[in-house]
Design a protein around this motif. Structure first.
Motif, mmCIF file in Angstrom:
data_model
loop_
_atom_site.group_PDB
_atom_site.id
_atom_site.type_symbol
_atom_site.label_atom_id
_atom_site.label_comp_id
_atom_site.label_asym_id
_atom_site.label_seq_id
_atom_site.Cartn_x
_atom_site.Cartn_y
_atom_site.Cartn_z
ATOM 1 N N GLU A 488 0.835 -1.194 0.000
ATOM 2 C CA GLU A 488 0.000 0.000 0.000
ATOM 3 C C GLU A 488 0.871 1.246 0.000
ATOM 4 N N GLU A 489 0.928 1.976 -1.159
ATOM 5 C CA GLU A 489 1.627 3.244 -1.341
ATOM 6 C C GLU A 489 3.134 3.131 -1.091
ATOM 7 N N ARG A 490 3.701 1.902 -1.220
ATOM 8 C CA ARG A 490 5.134 1.739 -0.992
ATOM 9 C C ARG A 490 5.708 0.703 -1.943
ATOM 10 N N LEU A 491 7.014 0.892 -2.258
ATOM 11 C CA LEU A 491 7.783 -0.070 -3.031
ATOM 12 C C LEU A 491 8.977 -0.490 -2.184
ATOM 13 N N HIS A 492 9.123 -1.799 -1.944
ATOM 14 C CA HIS A 492 10.209 -2.334 -1.126
ATOM 15 C C HIS A 492 11.187 -3.080 -2.028
ATOM 16 N N SER A 551 -2.390 7.399 -3.350
ATOM 17 C CA SER A 551 -2.073 6.736 -4.615
ATOM 18 C C SER A 551 -2.715 5.363 -4.704
ATOM 19 N N GLY A 552 -2.895 4.708 -3.543
ATOM 20 C CA GLY A 552 -3.512 3.394 -3.565
ATOM 21 C C GLY A 552 -2.486 2.288 -3.698
ATOM 22 N N LEU A 553 -2.980 1.097 -3.890
ATOM 23 C CA LEU A 553 -2.136 -0.089 -3.996
ATOM 24 C C LEU A 553 -1.588 -0.221 -5.412
ATOM 25 N N PRO A 554 -0.267 -0.264 -5.606
ATOM 26 C CA PRO A 554 0.269 -0.513 -6.960
ATOM 27 C C PRO A 554 -0.124 -1.906 -7.442
ATOM 28 N N LYS A 555 -0.673 -1.958 -8.656
ATOM 29 C CA LYS A 555 -1.157 -3.229 -9.201
ATOM 30 C C LYS A 555 -0.250 -3.799 -10.289
ATOM 31 N N SER A 570 -0.676 2.605 -9.898
ATOM 32 C CA SER A 570 -1.443 2.520 -8.665
ATOM 33 C C SER A 570 -2.923 2.530 -8.984
ATOM 34 N N SER A 571 -3.685 2.071 -8.014
ATOM 35 C CA SER A 571 -5.138 2.009 -8.215
ATOM 36 C C SER A 571 -5.787 3.366 -8.153
ATOM 37 N N GLN A 575 -2.774 11.667 -12.319
ATOM 38 C CA GLN A 575 -1.380 11.504 -12.717
ATOM 39 C C GLN A 575 -0.588 10.724 -11.686
ATOM 40 N N GLY A 576 -1.090 10.591 -10.433
ATOM 41 C CA GLY A 576 -0.402 9.812 -9.432
ATOM 42 C C GLY A 576 -0.484 8.326 -9.694
ATOM 43 N N GLY A 577 -1.254 7.892 -10.677
ATOM 44 C CA GLY A 577 -1.389 6.470 -10.938
ATOM 45 C C GLY A 577 -0.190 5.891 -11.652
ATOM 46 N N VAL A 578 0.447 6.639 -12.565
ATOM 47 C CA VAL A 578 1.575 6.149 -13.361
ATOM 48 C C VAL A 578 2.826 6.908 -12.938
#
Length: 764
Positions: A488-492, A551-555, A570-571, A575-578
């Motif tokens: 959720e709103e993060r990349l690890h 931004s939501g959960l990246p799918k 993101s869901s 523009q915050g989606g891509v």
């Protein structure tokens, strides 16, 4: 000077009337002194009057009888008094007119309203503007409320304009304000007469219908005659029945009688010309036929020869059998039961049209009572039945099927399930295979990420993250080893355990360098947080990217082939989606200020700086170097669910929730080259094999379709697409089947993740 002249002329006229007065009675109540003269006689009078025009005296509107009854004796005295008054009034009026003429100038005499000169707002030049015409009080149009004067034209021309027409002065008639559907509904409740009103397009208002119009509408709805006064059952009037009422026709169809014939001169000349030509021998009559005693016959039924083939001969009737004999054998004679059954059967259902009968001699056989009926039926059949020989195509149906190679000749491809890894009581939505094909990482909706080997299926490491795992993907680089997990709103960014020391140091240098790059000139709302290489471990992520709030959960996570760029979707909308992230510069940017539609998937081109963006219905191809749109692909799919590009970059496959799989040739057209419909439910994932000519698709029906896809270097040769195998091993859970599939890079093996919590490896 005009006043004395008029006075002198009036005195002369008075004296003349007194001298020539006669006691005879005239038409008028008194003598007005008029004379009807000719043009010659009137010339002298004009000279005597010095060019002045005499005024026409007033005529008493009363009748002769009224004048005689009211004033029988005072007519002469009244005439003299009236003439004196008239002369005085004429002098006063002429003096006043002369004084007024001197005061009034020619400019004040205007037949039309006086115009004003103003400056135009549009052209900036002077123009004349006339005042509006104001109708009188007795005008009928003064009581109307701005009537629309556009005439009989289609009113939909004014649909997009603020006005609905023009009034009599040329001003715009503005469109009245109308409420929404709720206001109209409330008006129908409050006003009991609203159902008897109709909308007038020209006036843009509801006008009540009269009782006559309502009655006309009711009659039309009930299919009655619109005219209420019409009687459809009125008695017939016999106009031409009875003696003396017979109709006499004025025209006749009889030929013209000979007595009416008039010879034509032109026809006579024409006939004489022909006669002279016959006499001179220029026109020869028909040669006389040689008389012959032989009778001449003509085949009247013969037809002219034609190029069409002759019709087939009529089918011959069946020959009679022993049952039709007058003396048939005993076994052909029907019994009483057979006779009764034959009589009860319908005529069309009988096997024979007659019953066999036995006679001792031929002379005792009576006439056949159905002879005429059967002959007529025979002639009717011959007349109605078409006798045309139709040529049938002798085509083998198997030859119409395209010749495809045998699946056995296209091996290797996955055919069975080798092993399975279970994520208990949760759905596995994402799976990824390492570039060397030895490791698989899978994530479920509970936040568990599992790392296990492809060959034996042994789990090596498990991580627990907060929230759902939306997507995960290995880095395509071979000199470093790490994978990215999207929550959720993060990349690890996670480094797997048991790596060789050189590979581990190189990976830590890429993700957590000692000297951070300078901050970009344009600040980004995306935050990069890393742990130093000395304190990093495989238990926790070494690098974390925090996406903007909401931004939501990246799918989806899509890597560039060089491994320096990755894109996430993101869901959340907007523009915050891509986002495109660059690891070397530790910078993130949004490539689109405004996106048409909701973005579903993105991909990087394997060889060119192109970027694929898939919305619900279209796939757009952008050139990142030139920053422009190259092409828009129309897939014809209602909702795109998955997409993958061929390793060569010239072909694209797109899957949709409406069970379609479209193959695009990017060099050919923006329409699908081929549409495949092999799944019974929504297509969830599609993937090309990086080295083998294979691609696969998974669906919610729990099956995986394996295809052979060979692409030729020759542009004139179409790609070869052959369905090979259907893999079934996942259970459908709550309407969801196989959610994602990935190929093992160096082997013809397939890894699939399902909604039943199983991750399976399919081998050849």
């Amino acid at each position: 000077m005009a006043g004395p002249r008029v006075n002198g002329n009036s005195k002369k006229r008075k004296a003349a009337t007194e001298e020539h007065a006669q006691p005879e009675e005239t038409v008028f109540s008194h003598n007005v002194g008029l004379e009807m003269q000719s043009e010659d006689e009137g010339s002298e009078g004009d000279e005597s009057d010095n060019g002045e025009v005499d005024e026409f005296p007033e005529i008493d509107p009363r009748s002769d009888s009224e004048a005689d009854e009211e004033y029988p004796g005072d007519s002469a005295e009244d005439e003299e008094e009236d003439e004196d008054k008239d002369d005085e009034e004429d002098e006063e009026e002429e003096s006043e007119d002369q004084s007024e003429d001197d005061d009034i100038s020619d400019d004040d005499l205007h037949i039309f309203p006086k115009a004003k000169t103003v400056t135009s707002d549009i052209t900036g030049q002077l123009k004349r503007v006339f005042p509006p015409i104001e109708p009188d009080y007795d005008s009928d149009s003064s009581t109307e409320e701005a009537p629309n004067r556009v005439g009989n034209i289609p009113m939909h021309w004014y649909d997009e304009l603020p006005h609905v027409g023009y009034d009599i002065n040329g001003r715009k008639v503005l469109r009245p304000a109308r409420g929404d559907e709720l206001d109209k509904f409330l008006e129908t409740i409050e006003d009991p007469n609203s159902w008897t009103s109709a909308f007038d397009k020209k006036a843009q208002a509801d006008k009540p219908l009269t009782a006559e119009e309502l009655d006309l509408i009711r009659r039309l709805q009930e299919n009655e005659i619109p005219d209420a006064q019409y009687d459809p059952y009125e008695p017939t009037i016999e106009w031409f029945t009875g003696k003396g009422k017979e109709e006499i026709m004025p025209l006749s169809g009889a030929p013209e009688p000979k007595r009416r014939w008039v010879p034509s001169i032109w026809e006579k000349q024409k006939v004489m010309k022909i006669v002279r030509a016959i006499r001179q021998g220029r026109i020869l009559p028909n040669k006389p036929k040689t008389a012959s005693d032989k009778a001449q016959f003509y085949a009247i039924w013969n037809e002219e020869p034609s190029a069409h083939p002759a019709p087939l001969p009529a089918p011959k009737p069946r020959l009679p059998t022993h049952a039709a004999s007058y003396n048939p054998p005993e076994e052909y004679l029907p019994t009483e039961e057979e006779r009764k059954r034959w009589e009860e059967t319908e005529k069309e259902d009988r096997e024979q049209n007659f019953l066999p009968q036995k006679y001792s001699a031929l002379r005792l056989v009576p006439a056949y009572n159905q002879f005429i009926q059967e002959r007529f039926s025979r002639q009717l059949d011959l007349y109605l039945a078409p006798r045309i020989q139709r040529t049938k195509l002798q085509i083998d149906p198997n030859s119409l099927i395209p010749k495809l190679p045998s699946p056995n000749s296209l091996r290797p491809f996955p055919v069975y399930k080798s092993l399975s890894v279970l994520h208990a009581k949760t759905r596995v939505r994402s799976v990824s295979v390492s570039p060397d094909g030895a490791w698989v990482v899978s994530g479920d909706e509970s936040g568990n990420v599992s790392l296990w080997e492809v060959i034996v299926g042994k789990e090596v490491k498990r991580w627990k993250f907060d929230g759902k795992v939306g997507a995960l993907e290995w880095c395509p680089r071979t000199d470093v080893v790490f994978f990215v997990v999207a929550t959720e709103e993060r990349l690890h960014f996670v480094i797997p355990p048991n790596l060789p020391a050189p590979v581990l140091f190189a990976t830590q240098a890429v993700l957590s360098p000692a000297n951070l790059p300078p901050a970009p000139a344009t600040p980004s709302p995306v935050k990069w947080t890393s742990v130093s290489a000395a304190s990093s471990s495989s238990e926790k992520p070494i690098l974390t990217i925090d996406l903007p709030p909401s931004s939501g959960l990246p799918k989806q996570i899509a890597w560039h082939r060089k491994g320096d760029y990755l894109s996430t979707i993101s869901s959340g909308e907007g523009q915050g989606g891509v986002w495109i992230h660059q690891i070397s510069r530790r910078h993130s940017q949004a490539p689109f200020k405004k996106v048409k539609g909701a973005v579903q998937l993105v991909l990087f081109h394997p060889t060119k700086p192109h970027f694929f963006v898939a919305t619900q219905r279209y796939v757009r191809i952008y050139n990142l170097a030139e920053q422009k749109l190259l092409k828009t692909l129309q897939a014809g799919i209602r909702w795109i669910s998955s997409m993958d590009v061929h390793p060569l970059g010239d072909h694209l496959i797109v899957g949709g929730y409406d069970r379609k799989l479209c193959w695009f040739d990017l060099e050919l057209s923006d329409k699908p080259y081929k549409i495949l419909r092999y799944h019974s439910r929504a297509v969830r994932s599609v993937h090309f094999h990086p080295t083998y000519p294979l691609f696969a698709s998974s669906s919610d029906d729990g099956s995986i379709q394996i295809f052979h896809a060979r692409v030729y270097n020759d542009l004139m040769t179409d790609p070869l697409i052959v369905p090979l195998k259907i893999l079934r091993g996942h259970q459908v859970n709550e309407g969801l089947g196989v959610l994602q599939i990935k190929w093992v890079p160096r082997q013809p093996w397939l890894v699939s993740a399902g909604a039943d919590g199983n991750v399976a490896v399919w081998c050849s």
